[in-house]
Design an enzyme around this catalytic site. Structure first.
Site, PDB file in Angstrom:
ATOM      1  N   GLY A  26     -41.472  32.114 -60.074  1.00 16.76           N
ATOM      2  CA  GLY A  26     -41.239  30.665 -60.344  1.00 16.76           C
ATOM      3  C   GLY A  26     -41.139  29.676 -59.112  1.00 16.76           C
ATOM      4  O   GLY A  26     -41.164  29.876 -58.036  1.00 16.76           O
ATOM      5  N   SER A  27     -40.685  28.088 -59.544  1.00 13.09           N
ATOM      6  CA  SER A  27     -40.790  27.115 -58.614  1.00 13.09           C
ATOM      7  C   SER A  27     -39.784  27.462 -57.614  1.00 13.09           C
ATOM      8  O   SER A  27     -39.687  27.038 -56.310  1.00 13.09           O
ATOM      9  CB  SER A  27     -40.831  25.946 -59.362  1.00 13.09           C
ATOM     10  OG  SER A  27     -39.569  25.887 -60.033  1.00 13.09           O
ATOM     11  N   ALA A  82     -33.994  31.446 -63.012  1.00 10.37           N
ATOM     12  CA  ALA A  82     -33.577  31.640 -64.447  1.00 10.37           C
ATOM     13  C   ALA A  82     -34.051  30.145 -65.017  1.00 10.37           C
ATOM     14  O   ALA A  82     -33.983  29.297 -64.580  1.00 10.37           O
ATOM     15  CB  ALA A  82     -32.294  32.094 -64.345  1.00 10.37           C
ATOM     16  N   ASP A  83     -34.046  30.703 -66.423  1.00  3.70           N
ATOM     17  CA  ASP A  83     -34.108  29.231 -67.216  1.00  3.70           C
ATOM     18  C   ASP A  83     -32.685  28.890 -67.953  1.00  3.70           C
ATOM     19  O   ASP A  83     -32.862  27.706 -68.217  1.00  3.70           O
ATOM     20  CB  ASP A  83     -35.280  29.683 -68.401  1.00  3.70           C
ATOM     21  CG  ASP A  83     -36.591  29.974 -67.669  1.00  3.70           C
ATOM     22  OD1 ASP A  83     -37.160  28.974 -67.232  1.00  3.70           O
ATOM     23  OD2 ASP A  83     -37.162  31.380 -67.785  1.00  3.70           O
ATOM     24  N   GLU A 102     -39.929  41.171 -63.641  1.00  6.94           N
ATOM     25  CA  GLU A 102     -38.658  40.686 -62.873  1.00  6.94           C
ATOM     26  C   GLU A 102     -37.635  41.541 -63.353  1.00  6.94           C
ATOM     27  O   GLU A 102     -36.571  42.047 -62.576  1.00  6.94           O
ATOM     28  CB  GLU A 102     -38.502  39.193 -63.426  1.00  6.94           C
ATOM     29  CG  GLU A 102     -39.548  38.245 -62.883  1.00  6.94           C
ATOM     30  CD  GLU A 102     -39.292  37.020 -63.476  1.00  6.94           C
ATOM     31  OE1 GLU A 102     -39.332  35.991 -62.674  1.00  6.94           O
ATOM     32  OE2 GLU A 102     -39.052  36.665 -64.738  1.00  6.94           O
TER      33      GLU A 102
END
Ligand code: 5RP
Length: 223
Positions: A26-27, A82-83, A102
């Protein structure tokens, strides 16, 4: 201030020479991997990375991080984004459809650190739909089972390809909006008992620490 960068760079400071490190996706993790690669060169560290996706593998390779696999090494420290993060440090992950690998890497680590900006902190999980990786042949029957659990499943559609997102493992992703997630651990287990489900994006009870980037600086969450 770039809050993802703040959190990612801080996590890189926690890596010790000689460690085997799980490289999340992810970013936010992008910044962690970038700073880690710099530190390895600056301090002549010997680090082995275990990537959680093609994205982190390609980035780590480009930046010269030596990589290994779970076949050969155990993960000492895993760092991942994490979202959503709730007050019990349960997570929703899988915004990048990488949650299966993950979860394998992060849950096997001696220490699992999450890096987020403060927009990811929630009182209760579930505004972000729960990603569920599904064997393609099973997706319709799995979707029916999810509807029976009061979930609203939606097949994730690719943006620069016609048709569905295909994960690194060759599967589909259903994003499930639930009315309410009152027991994340129970739901995590229940979802994984549906035949055809490979893994879901609820990560419960495995986080050791969350590094949060805020406009006021860094905040560390622990239980
Ligand atoms: C990928 C993930 C990511 O860690 C999550 O989506 C957070 O991404 P970002 O750091 O870009 O906000 O779970 O599957």
């Amino acid at each position: 201030m770039n809050l993802k960068k703040l959190a990612g760079y801080e996590a890189a400071e926690l890596v010790k020479d000689g460690q085997v490190v799980g490289l999340g996706t992810g970013s936010t993790t992008h910044y962690f991997i970038q700073r880690l690669a710099e530190k390895i060169k600056e301090e002549e560290m010997e680090i082995l990375g275990i990537p959680t996706s093609y994205q982190s593998q390609f980035l780590a390779r480009k930046l010269g991080i030596t990589m290994t696999t779970l076949d050969e090494h155990n993960v000492e420290l895993a760092v991942d984004g994490a979202d959503e993060v709730d007050p019990q440090l349960n997570l929703i992950k899988g915004g990048g459809a990488a949650h299966t690998m993950e979860k394998i890497v992060d849950s096997s680590a001696e220490k699992f650190i999450v890096i987020v900006d403060d927009s990811k902190l929630v009182d209760e999980l579930g505004t972000f739909p729960v990603p569920v990786e599904v064997i393609p042949q099973a997706f319709r029957v799995v979707a029916e089972r999810l509807e029976a659990m009061d979930g609203k499943p939606e097949l994730r559609i690719a943006e620069r390809k016609d048709g569905p997102v295909i994960t690194d493992n060759g599967n589909f992703v259903l994003d499930i909006q639930f009315q309410k997630i009152s027991d994340p651990a129970a739901l995590e287990n229940e979802l994984n008992t549906i035949p055809g489900v490979v893994e879901n994006g609820l990560f419960t009870g495995i986080v050791h620490e969350v590094i949060v980037g805020t406009q006021q600086g860094l905040e560390i969450l622990k239980l």
